[in-house]
Every structure is written in structure tokens, then in C-alpha cells.
Design an enzyme around this catalytic site. Structure first.
Site, PDB file in Angstrom:
ATOM      1  N   GLU D  66       7.119  -4.493   5.071  1.00 31.31           N
ATOM      2  CA  GLU D  66       7.855  -4.027   5.766  1.00 31.31           C
ATOM      3  C   GLU D  66       8.076  -3.647   7.400  1.00 31.31           C
ATOM      4  OE1 GLU D  66       5.654  -3.316   3.699  1.00 31.31           O
ATOM      5  OE2 GLU D  66       7.198  -2.131   1.859  1.00 31.31           O
ATOM      6  N   HIS D 135       5.290   7.636  -3.066  1.00 31.39           N
ATOM      7  CA  HIS D 135       7.130   7.476  -3.341  1.00 31.39           C
ATOM      8  C   HIS D 135       7.622   8.769  -2.844  1.00 31.39           C
ATOM      9  CE1 HIS D 135       5.915   4.128  -6.032  1.00 31.39           C
ATOM     10  NE2 HIS D 135       6.492   3.564  -6.331  1.00 31.39           N
TER      11      HIS D 135
HETATM   12  C1  LIG Z   1       3.852  -1.086   1.103  1.00 34.51           C
HETATM   13  C2  LIG Z   1       4.816  -1.098   0.019  1.00 34.51           C
HETATM   14  N1  LIG Z   1       5.880  -1.758  -0.091  1.00 34.51           N
HETATM   15  C3  LIG Z   1       6.488  -1.823  -1.372  1.00 34.51           C
HETATM   16  C4  LIG Z   1       6.400  -1.431  -2.372  1.00 34.51           C
HETATM   17  C5  LIG Z   1       6.712  -1.330  -3.609  1.00 34.51           C
HETATM   18  N2  LIG Z   1       6.416  -2.025  -4.995  1.00 34.51           N
HETATM   19  C6  LIG Z   1       5.839  -1.330  -5.970  1.00 34.51           C
HETATM   20  S1  LIG Z   1       5.373  -2.980  -6.791  1.00 34.51           S
HETATM   21  C7  LIG Z   1       5.542  -3.754  -5.179  1.00 34.51           C
HETATM   22  C8  LIG Z   1       5.669  -5.139  -5.979  1.00 34.51           C
HETATM   23  C9  LIG Z   1       4.049  -5.851  -5.647  1.00 34.51           C
HETATM   24  O1  LIG Z   1       4.019  -7.358  -6.342  1.00 34.51           O
HETATM   25  P1  LIG Z   1       2.711  -7.962  -6.250  1.00 34.51           P
HETATM   26  O2  LIG Z   1       1.742  -7.544  -4.956  1.00 34.51           O
HETATM   27  O3  LIG Z   1       2.855  -9.660  -6.534  1.00 34.51           O
HETATM   28  O4  LIG Z   1       1.870  -7.632  -7.509  1.00 34.51           O
HETATM   29  P2  LIG Z   1       2.389  -7.601  -8.987  1.00 34.51           P
HETATM   30  O5  LIG Z   1       3.590  -6.235  -9.037  1.00 34.51           O
HETATM   31  O6  LIG Z   1       3.060  -8.647  -9.105  1.00 34.51           O
HETATM   32  O7  LIG Z   1       1.467  -7.099  -9.671  1.00 34.51           O
HETATM   33  C10 LIG Z   1       6.706  -3.243  -4.708  1.00 34.51           C
HETATM   34  C11 LIG Z   1       7.012  -3.557  -3.657  1.00 34.51           C
HETATM   35  C12 LIG Z   1       4.973  -0.395  -2.491  1.00 34.51           C
HETATM   36  N3  LIG Z   1       4.303   0.227  -3.386  1.00 34.51           N
HETATM   37  N4  LIG Z   1       4.018  -0.448  -1.668  1.00 34.51           N
END
Ligand SMILES: Cc1ncc(C[n+]2csc(CCOP(=O)(O)OP(=O)(O)O)c2C)c(N)n1
Ligand SMILES: Cc1ncc(C[n+]2csc(CCOP(=O)(O)OP(=O)(O)O)c2C)c(N)n1
Ligand SMILES: [Mg+2]
Ligand SMILES: [Mg+2]
Lengths: 332, 355, 355, 332
Positions: D66, D135
């Protein structure tokens, strides 16, 4: 044994150092960490001598990363330590905002007390010392709106030591804000031994029946000055309150005072919009509506960034602005 | 860099050992334990997806396909070690001893879902991505200061490597030589964003170079390489040799969450293909078969036991009763402030009125 | 890693060319320009320190010792490129065409101090450490989207590499292939904290590996290597080959700021030693002498001209008049909101009353 | 040419998409960037179809960071573009806090207008949709206290399109907060063409003489419901205001209404302490003190983190709590 308390004359910043040293001598689990807190003793010398006395394992120069400082302190706090993390200036706490907002303040709540975060975050703040941009921000309101953390602001050496010790002993996170302008502005007799000032309790610095003046941090000296002058000039007698803790706020003290005077002026450096002054207005509205004889006045910083230091005096509330507000309120 | 950080493998897709380094430790007992724990994780995951479909829990985050990475790494931990999972790591937390009931409660939106069993250092799922890397570093640093040989493992995804806290976590851990294993599951996607858009680097392991710590890239669907490499990393940590970054390359078969539609951004045929080829359970089953360790009756029995365990947890979840609204008020501080107490009192008064 | 990222040098401490790669471009004209601009930077810096001592400006951040890094890199820029300095990079901004008067005004705490000359894309000093890396990436990305061959250079210190924004800046730039040069001045200290406590890695250049972009380590007190390597990096950027991380190893002789006391945390004898050995100006002077390009009368004349220029800027600074408090109100938004306007009106009324 | 405006029935989230598409068709300098905004069209589908129409150069899936999104958007905005940056949820804006606080909001001010940041930050927010922890945060107050940024919150499809277009056209940074609960809760006729709703102006949704109800975002439906029920049940007639912009707030509308009714109830989801409700109380105190017949009431979220979703309804203000406050205020 004599009951006389041994004291020493200290500036506020010395009292802060003394509070940490006093507690660290008694408790091995207290750590101090931050940028330049070690050999350098902090840019304001607030940790001066601590590394020499307690060693590099307990007084730790961290990498330059505020989120890192707070995030690792949370881990240390969850696992048996009581970290005191220094933010070099409050204006540099923003990179750590996520860690404080979503973790430090919430971990007890979200784990129903299974994990806890007994840590203190110390930060110098406020304008008036000709610091560069960003260094002078006064953003206490961002944290009073954050459930799970307390916000403490001393205005003098005695309170600073007592409140910092209380903060270190608090089982929950405490943001301890230190008005830079008051670091060396006066000295007070401060007990050498350990003592506490209760978190959540304000102080009445002067009794008066005509109007209540409310401030914290560096603005306390401003309302004291205004109170003195307005009494001399116009005979108006002020009830002068130093809130000392902004969350939880001393509701009883404020209500009692306003119910007596029927008038209030609140003074803070932060912008008026969104400032803690609005909370005080609400608190008075909630507790003392029928006692009010005129609208509550707020004298605050402007809804502008703290400007470059050559014009910061035009940003800051001063005794004249406060006196004008007092007069308008009393004459309403 | 791909050549400097080649993907390590012990067991290939056909269940053949391609690297004999750890073969002496690959006992029947260990192999079967790994298999059972993976099966358990998978069955838990499938049950959760079903519970969500039936409306018995809320949105859920499935991890099917990532069992080897989660189970193999979690089995390395010892009592007292710290685990920091994401929302997708129930395979890991379950393996390390979390309560299945509480995991279900978590996805039912119950406060109790964040509470680990007494004595288990398992943090609730990190919701803000990458923030947990610093906590793991802090708790590990604390163990170091206390002079124990315990440490932390922290899970995070490929997407998480983009956040500032990833960097600060690895930097702090390297500077203070904290006993942490940074366990990355590179499942190819952060929701819809493929790893190629997340970073220019071809591997995540190479990011360890920035901190002068070991970086290991491994086949995250090969539970042997996950287990032995994580064990080696954890042992280095215990010996005071500091942190390690592990990249376990894997894949999630399903949606990002039960509210996500992966067909919007990728071809789900790929998932099908992977289920038949690189699947972590299938692969270990092939190995067990090759070794002559595998019997259908044994598997059936194991499945029955796991089913019982999971059904019991579902029953417990449903027997738990309604979520307790007062939990909201009673743990904000050790001693409630007046504003929380007033609001709590007002809440209680409202509830009373309703009754 | 130190072997993978050796410190590049063209001119050694004695002013001898140890790497002939760019010798054909090391003309007398260029060399003298480099020298003059370094001298100018140094004289500006010393003047500023004096002005601070005399109370004519406020706290100041000196950069003496770092002139080669700042001047050599800044001279590479062309009209339209973007520069993002820290509070210590007046040597760079001055070289790229900032107004000396405004730089003085900055340290006098005047709002005008943040304003660059019209047409010069120079951002005000980044105060929150490392935050500017992202801005530089964004402006460079914008140039790419517009299809120009302009780019950004961004300055930051060794301490800045610890912040999350350092990582996010390099990652975004690498992913979007933005034309940025990340120019690190590793001066060995972040206020009191030595680089060894800031990071475990022995070089900063190696951090480029995490992003699969070029990382270059060079002797930051050798203006030739700074100039030619930064030029090469900027040319790559202009050609669409993406960002580069440059680590210029240097040293600040003085205090962190005029309010800092370096003897609290380091031996200032080291500064003395370096002034005599590795100093960037002395080194180039030796080279000029070796080449027979150097004459004392020339230097005296140059010094005189620079003195005049700087004295003029000081005069202009002092002739500027008092800082304008209304600046605080008039630029918060393009059109003031009522709360700002009300406060401004009240301010004006107070001022009127005082008169 | 006919003067009839062509409209289509849209949900709020569709109106938001439509606003972006409408503006992007006219202006090449508008970019959309964020996590999953491209092919996926955003986790709420707010950017659905934009990548297909405008291409990957203008609708950009960023890395998951972000601070990176906001920091690079600032650079893009200073150099000729108008970025619309999406935060996936407002609860994930915290890592970007430093970039917004010390740069996006201050760059015009600190450079006396030399550099400017015409950008929009969009973020879904608020509780009530059974989202996981963090959230559901409703932290508008953190941004109203930040000089140099505007804070806009639509509650319906029509306002959403008009306010988002106004925000994109604004020469300064705007935080555009989208109450998730209202994304698909109703449909409205929305003009197909471009139109704006003025930033800084609230709306009166219902006329009444007895008491002023004030809310924004998802709480607007709550006060509408309360107003309807309390009129039916007790004959109390409410003046119902949707503030729509929190900074700058519509002072005239609030003052005019409270001066008519003499009473006010303010409703927001965020914790009461430090909430924007306090600003409204101050505004009423400042403008309408003599008109007040009873203390102003605030009905707010608790001073606790938004709890796990199984109990979030016990956190959120609802029509019953609002009605109770109305009755207490009117009967005071
Ligand atoms: C700081 C933050 N930004 C955005 C999100 C929303 N979000 C939840 S899961 C995700 C993707 C995460 O991807 P990854 O790190 O590859 O983990 P995976 O879900 O593939 O296990 C996002 C953008 C969040 N939880 N926290
Ligand atoms: C986010 C942030 N944290 C802390 C500071 C206070 N601070 C100012 S300069 C400095 C040290 C910077 O060191 P380095 O990056 O090496 O640059 P140098 O000063 O050596 O040029 C610190 C900690 C700051 N300006 N911003
Ligand atoms: Mg992933
Ligand atoms: Mg440095």
C-alpha cells in the site's frame, strides 16, 4: 528511617531518563530500543547513560525502521519482555501506524487476553523548537481514536517520571508523548525513588470560578500564562486543568470544573478539525450541558500542516489567543 | 539467479528419490506420519469448504495443494517454538497442535477462534499481509535474549514479499541474528496477481542475499525436502546461526477464498493438471507404494480416524453456543477504561431490556 | 558478496587512474567542470555551517566529504529529469540548478525554501527517510508512460535502506521497469548508528539482487567513477532498460546536523585522517596536477567567482524579508476550505489588531 | 435535442465503476491502480471491465504494497497523471499512512503550489458484511484530522457517481470511502452521462422539525429507518442529513437544521472517542449553542476494535439504539 523523600532538581527530559533507569534497575525484562538510543543517548539525550549502565543487550540501537521497531517490540512484549520503544519524533511514527493500529492495540482483545503487549512507545512531539518539517506534528488524536492503547502526555518533570513509571507498569500498550518544548524549559524537584502518577487522572493547577481552561503538553504553560495575565488584566479567575492523560480522559475532573464555572476554553496545538478538543467538547456536552453559560471555545493549531519553522509561531496557540477566547466566552 | 537458487527436490513427481542426502532418515514411521498429517490437513480443508457451502461457517480460505509445505514445515517445531500463520495456514497450525474446533470457530467469526490451546505459541492468523514477520522476529529475539534454543517460524505468501514489513522483518532478524525461519509459500498468485507481476526477480529465495542470510528454494509439494530443509534451518537457528529464508514453490488448487472466482484470472485446467501430477499427497503415496509401505486398508483406517476427529471438532464447534458479545468489551484492556465500561454497561442494559 | 560487488574505482587516493575504461572521456574540460562544481558545493556547505553558527540560519545538515558522490551524479542529469534529494544533498541540488538563495531559505525555516526554480524538477528534501524512493519511481514511471527518455534520480543514505519504502520503491521500479537511478550514499552512519548495526549485508549494492536489477558499488569519493557509472545507469534507464541501484561509499566529515555531537559515538580523528587521504577534492586536484591541468591562479579565480555567487545568494536570502505567515493558509488546497479560510481570516484580523 | 437525461438502474458499486469509465473515456491522464484491480476487476468488482476497455497501461495490477501504491501514485500525480488508487479495504490503508500524511496531503502546501497531487484514493470500508478482522474498520476520523486531503463518503449510487467524478476533477487529493454494506443494497436511476455532486455539500433526505439526525455512509440507512419508525411510533419528526463529505463538512446545512430543531443525534460506526461525531458536536456548539434544547447525542461504535463478525451486529449502531437516543433527546 526518615520519611523525607530525597529529591533532585531535574528537567523533564532528565526525569524521563531517570524513570527508565529506576525501572530498569529493578526489572531485567525492561528493554529500551530505537534509533540512536544507545551510545548517542537519543537525539534529545533522553536515554543518555542507559547503554553504559545496562549494556547493549538491553539498550538497543535498531535499524532505521519504525514499523520494524514497533513490530519486533510487539514480539518481545508477547514473549516476556517490556520494551520501551522510542520514536525519534512523533512525526516519524507514521510508518509504524499499521503495527500499532492492527496489532499492538488489538492483540489482547483479539486473543481474549491470551497474548498481551505490555509496551511503552515514547515520542517527542509538538512545535515551537524550530525543528524541520514533519518533526513538529502533534497527532495525539490519531491514537485516542485507536481502541486498546492509552495516550499519556506529561507537561513537567514530576509528572513525567511518575507517569512514565506508571506506563511501564501498565499491562497494556501506552503511547507516551513528550512535548519537546518542555524538555528543558524548567526544572522541578523530582523524588529519586520510584513513584507513580496515575494514568487517567488530570491535575488542577489553579483554582478559579469563572472559566475552565483545559490543555496538555506544551500548551499547559500557555494556559497558565493566559490565566495569570487575564486575572491581572481583567480579574477573571480560571480553573486551570492539565489533562495529562488523553485516553482515558479524566471525565470527573473536567465535569466537576465546568459544572462549577459554566464555561470552558480548550487549547491544543493540533489542527482543530479532528482534534482531541472536540472530544472534550463532547464530554462537556454529555456531562454538563445544563451548566453551560456560553459556548465552549477551542483555541487550536490551524487546519494546515505545521508550517516551516520561521512561521511556526503563527501556527501555535499563544496566551493572547487564549485570552481573547476567555474574554469572548466570559462576555458571551 | 535461478541457477544460484535451484529448486531443491528429494522426491520427484513419480515418488522417486532424486536426492539421497536424507535417505537414512526417511524411515517408514516418519513417512507415514508425514502422510497422515497431510491427509488430515486436506480432510480438514475439504470439510471447511463444505461447511462454508452449507452456511455453517462464513467465508473460508482454502489451502488444498499446499499441504506438503505446511505440514512438512510445522512438524519440525518443538514445544515452545512460536508459529505465526496467515489466514491460509491451518494445515500448519493444525499440525502444530491448534484446536480444530477453534479453527472452525475462527471462520464462523467467533472471537474464540483466535485463541490457541494453552501452552501453544500459535498467533492468530495475520490479516494485514506481512505484518507478522516482525512479530516472529521479536518473539525469536526474546528467546535468544532468554538464552533458550527455541525460535519462530513465520508463514507468508509470494504477495507478502512486496510489503515493507517483509523487508524490515528480514533485516531486523539478520541484524539481531534472531532464530527465525521465514517460510514463504510461493503459490504463484496473490489473489489474482501472478508472481511475475509481483516481482521482477525469478525466485524469492534470492531475496535472502539482501540480508546475507541463507536463502533456500525448494519444491514445496515435496514434503521430504520441505521437512528436512526446514529442520536444517530451524537447527541453525537453535544453534545461534540466525535466520533463514525458505521459498517453497507450490500451488493452490482452489479459489483465493470461498468468495473468490479464480476463473476471472486464470485457467483452472492448470489446477486439474497439477492435481494429477505434482500433488503432494499423491506423490508421497507413490513413494509409499514404491517402498511397499502402502496398504489401502491402512489408508482407509487412517481416514476413518481423521473423519471421526474432524466430525467431533465440528460437533464441538456447533455445541459451542452463540458467540459472546461481551468478549468485545472485556479484553480491550486488562482493566476496562470508563468509556469501554460505560458502553459495556449500556450494552448489558439493552440486552436486559430485550429479554 | 563483497567479491561479487567489488568497489569500483577510476582514480585512486593519489589521483592515479587505476581503470582506463573511460579515459578517453576524461577531458580537461570535464575534469575541471567536476572540480569546480565540487569546490562550489564545498564552499556552499562551509558557508552554510558558518551562517548557522552566526545564527543567520537555523539547524543545518552538512555534507562535506560527500561532494564527489553528489556532484558527480547530479551532473549526469538533463533538463526534464527528476531529482529527489534528502536534507543532506544540497551539493546535488545546487549542481542540478537549484537556487542557492532558496536552499539558504530552507534552513532559515522559510516556506520558499521548498520551491525549486521554474522548470527544474527538484523535489524538496525528503524528511521522512526513504519515502522519496517511491515518488522518484512514480515520476519516472510517468515519463515512461509519456514515452519520453527522461527519468529520475533519488538520493538516500545507508540508514534509509532499512525502511520498508526502500524495498517497495525498488520493487515497484523493477516490476514496472521505471527509469530511476537509486543513488545511495553510504556514509557509514545513520546519525550515530554505524552501517554494521543497520544491516548484516556487507554491501548495499547486493540488495539489487532481490529485484533482479543491476547493483553497482563504487568509491563515492572518486568523482570519475561516480560520474561515469551514474551516467551509464541513467543511459540504461533512458533506453528503457529499467532501474539501477548504485552504492557510493563515502564519509561525512562533520556532525549529522549542526545540532549533533559526533564525538558521542565515533572518533573524529577518522575524519581528519580521511580529509588528508580520501578527500574527493584533494584527489581530483592531485589528478589535475599529475595531468598538468592545475594552476593555483586558476583555482584562486574560481574560488573568487564562487565566493561572489554565494555571497550574492546570502544577500538575497537576507533581502528576502520576513517569512510570510499567510503561506501557511493559502496553499493547503487550491481553493481553501471554510475551516482554513476562517482560520486565515481570524489570523488576518489578529495581525491587523496588532498593527 | 431532447433534454431528458438517459439513466440506468445501478447499484452503488456499478455507479462507481461507471464514474471511472466515464472519466477515463474522456481523459487519458486518468489511471487506475491497486491490488487485483486489473483482470480480476477488484475484489468487489468495482473496476470490472476497466482493464478490458482501457488496457494494462492504464488499469494496473500493482505489487501488494500500500505504501508503494500511494507513494508511486504521488509521483504519477506530480508528473501529469491523475491516479485513482484503490486500497483493497480501508483497514489496509495503514501501511500507506506515512505517504498520505507526510506527502500526498502536504505537497501542495510545502511547495507553495509548485507541485500538486491530484489523486483519488478509493477504499471500501465499514462493518456489517461479515468480513474478517481488520477489514471492517471505519477510520474516517484519521483523515479528517489530516490537513490537505478531503474526505468524501457517498451512501447511494447517484451520489457515488457524482461525487467520484467531482473527486477525480478535484485538483487536490481526495479520500473516497465506499461503505461496503451499501455496494449492492439498492439500485438507483443514475444518469449515463457525466455529472458531479459538489464536494462539501450534505443532503437533507427528509424534513422534520423535532430533531436533526446526522450520519454518513452505511449509517444513513440506519437513521432513515429510525426516522421512519420513530415518526410512526411516537410522531417525532426528524430532519435527516447525509453529510456525504466529512472534510470540508457542510456547516451551513447542519447549523440551519439544528437551529430549526434545537436537537441532534449523530450516528457513526467508528468508536465514539476520537470519532467525527465529536467534530459535529463542536460545530453545533460553535454555530448553534443558543438554539440547543437538549444535549447532543452520539450513537457510535464502541471504543473497542470492530469485533469478529459473529458479534459485529452488537458493535454497530442500529435503528433501535438511534431511536432510544432520539427519545431521550426529545424528552430531555
Ligand atoms: C496489508 C494488506 N493488504 C491487502 C490485503 C488483502 N489481501 C488478502 S490476501 C491477499 C493476497 C495475498 O497473497 P499472498 O501473499 O501470495 O498469499 P496467498 O493468499 O497466496 O496465500 C490480499 C491482497 C491484506 N490482507 N493486507
Ligand atoms: C522515517 C524517519 N525516521 C527517522 C528520522 C530521523 N532521522 C533523520 S536523519 C536520520 C539518519 C539517516 O541516516 P542515513 O539514511 O544514513 O542518511 P545520512 O543522514 O547519513 O545522510 C534519522 C534517523 C526521519 N527523518 N525519518
Ligand atoms: Mg500467494
Ligand atoms: Mg548515512
Amino acid at each position: 528511617m526518615s520519611t523525607a523523600v530525597k529529591t533532585q532538581k531535574l528537567t523533564m527530559v532528565q526525569a524521563i531518563t531517570d524513570a527508565m533507569a529506576t525501572m530498569m534497575r529493578e526489572h531485567d525484562d525492561i528493554l529500551v530500543l530505537g534509533e540512536d538510543v544507545g551510545k548517542n543517548g537519543g537525539v534529545f539525550r533522553a536515554t543518555d547513560g542507559l547503554e553504559a549502565e545496562f549494556g547493549e543487550k538491553r539498550v538497543i540501537d535498531t535499524p532505521l525502521a519504525e514499523s520494524g521497531i514497533i513490530g519486533t517490540s510487539i514480539g518481545l512484549a508477547m514473549n516476556g519482555f517490556r520494551p520501551i520503544a522510542e520514536m525519534q519524533f512523533l512525526g516519524f511514527i507514521y510508518p509504524a501506524f499499521n503495527q500499532i493500529m492492527t496489532h499492538a492495540s488489538r492483540i489482547r482483545s483479539r486473543t481474549l487476553g491470551h497474548f498481551t503487549v505490555p509496551m511503552v512507545i515514547r515520542a517527542p512531539f509538538g512545535a515551537g523548537v524550530r525543528a524541520p518539517e514533519i518533526h513538529s506534528d502533534s497527532v495525539e488524536a490519531l491514537f485516542t481514536h485507536m481502541p486498546g492503547i492509552k495516550v499519556v502526555i506529561p507537561s513537567n518533570a514530576y509528572d513525567a517520571k511518575g507517569l512514565l513509571i506508571a506506563s511501564i507498569e501498565d499491562p497494556d500498550p501506552v503511547l507516551f508523548l513528550e512535548p519537546m518544548r518542555n524538555y528543558r524549559s524548567h526544572k522541578l524537584e523530582v523524588p529519586e525513588e520510584k513513584y507513580t502518577v496515575e494514568i487517567g487522572k488530570g491535575a488542577r493547577l489553579q483554582e478559579g470560578d469563572d472559566i475552565t481552561l483545559i490543555a496538555w503538553g506544551a500548551m499547559v504553560d500557555v494556559i497558565k500564562k493566559a490565566a495569570k495575565e487575564i486575572e491581572e488584566e481583567e480579574g477573571i479567575k480560571c480553573d486551570v486543568l492539565d489533562l495529562r492523560t488523553l485516553y482515558p480522559m479524566d471525565r470527573d475532573l473536567i465535569a466537576e470544573s465546568v459544572q462549577k464555572t459554566g464555561r470552558a476554553v480548550i487549547v491544543h496545538e493540533a489542527p482543530g478539525t479532528g482534534g482531541v478538543g472536540n472530544d472534550v467538547v463532547s464530554l462537556i456536552n454529555d456531562t454538563s450541558f445544563l451548566y453551560l453559560r456560553s459556548p465552549i471555545k477551542r483555541v487550536t493549531g490551524h487546519d494546515t500542516p505545521v508550517p516551516m519553522c520561521a512561521i511556526e509561531d503563527d501556527y501555535l496557540p499563544n496566551a493572547d489567543r487564549v485570552k481573547q477566547a476567555i474574554t469572548e466566552t466570559v462576555r458571551f | 539467479m535461478e541457477t544460484q537458487f535451484p529448486m531443491k527436490q528429494i522426491l520427484n513427481e513419480d515418488g522417486i528419490v532424486v536426492n539421497a542426502e536424507y535417505e537414512s532418515q526417511m524411515t517408514e514411521e516418519l513417512t507415514k506420519e508425514l502422510y497422515v498429517m497431510m491427509l488430515r490437513a486436506r480432510m480438514f480443508d475439504r470439510k471447511s469448504v463444505n461447511l462454508q457451502r452449507q452456511g455453517r461457517i462464513g467465508t473460508y480460505v482454502p489451502f488444498e495443494g499446499q499441504e506438503a509445505a505446511q505440514v512438512g514445515s510445522a512438524l519440525v517445531l518443538e514445544e515452545g517454538d512460536w508459529m505465526f500463520p496467515t489466514y491460509r495456514d491451518h494445515g500448519a497450525t493444525l499440525t502444530y497442535g491448534h484446536s480444530a474446533r477453534n479453527l472452525f470457530l475462527y471462520w464462523k467469526g467467533y472471537p474464540m477462534g483466535c485463541v490457541p490451546p494453552e501452552g501453544k505459541n500459535i498467533f492468530p492468523p495475520a490479516v494485514p499481509i506481512a505484518s507478522q514477520l516482525l512479530h516472529a522476529t521479536g518473539t525469536a529475539w526474546a528467546e535468544q535474549l532468554k538464552g533458550t534454543d527455541r525460535g519462530s517460524i513465520v508463514y507468508f505468501g509470494d504477495g507478502a514479499t512486496s510489503e515493507g514489513d517483509f523487508h524490515e522483518g528480514l533485516n531486523f532478524a539478520s541484524v539481531f541474528n534472531a532464530p527465525v525461519v521465514f517460510f514463504n509459500q510461493n503459490n504463484g498468485f496473490a489473489i489474482s496477481v501472478p508472481t511475475e507481476k509481483q516481482m521482477k526477480s525469478k525466485t524469492i529465495a534470492q531475496k535472502a542475499v539482501a540480508y546475507d542470510i541463507p536463502g533456500v528454494r525448494l519444491d514445496g509439494n515435496d514434503i521430504f525436502v520441505v521437512y528436512f530443509e526446514t529442520k536444517a534451518a530451524m537447527e541453525r537457528a537453535r544453534r545461534g546461526e540466525g535466520p533463514t529464508l525458505i521459498e517453497a514453490v507450490t500451488y493452490r488448487y482452489g479459489a483465493h477464498t470461498t468468495a473468490d472466482d479464480p476463473s476471472k484470472y486464470r485457467d483452472q485446467e492448470e489446477s486439474k493438471r497439477r492435481r494429477e501430477t505434482t500433488d503432494p499427497l499423491l506423490r508421497l503415496e507413490r513413494y509409499l507404494q514404491n517402498k511397499g509401505y502402502f496398504e489401502e486398508s491402512w489408508k482407509a483406517q487412517v481416514e476413518e480416524e481423521i473423519t471421526k476427529e474432524i466430525e467431533k471438532a465440528v460437533e464441538d464447534m456447533e455445541a459451542y453456543g452463540p458467540a459472546e458479545p461481551s468478549d468485545m468489551f472485556t479484553h480491550v484492556f486488562k482493566t476496562p477504561t470508563w468509556s469501554v465500561q460505560d458502553q459495556y454497561d449500556a450494552f448489558k442494559a439493552r440486552v436486559k431490556e430485550e429479554v
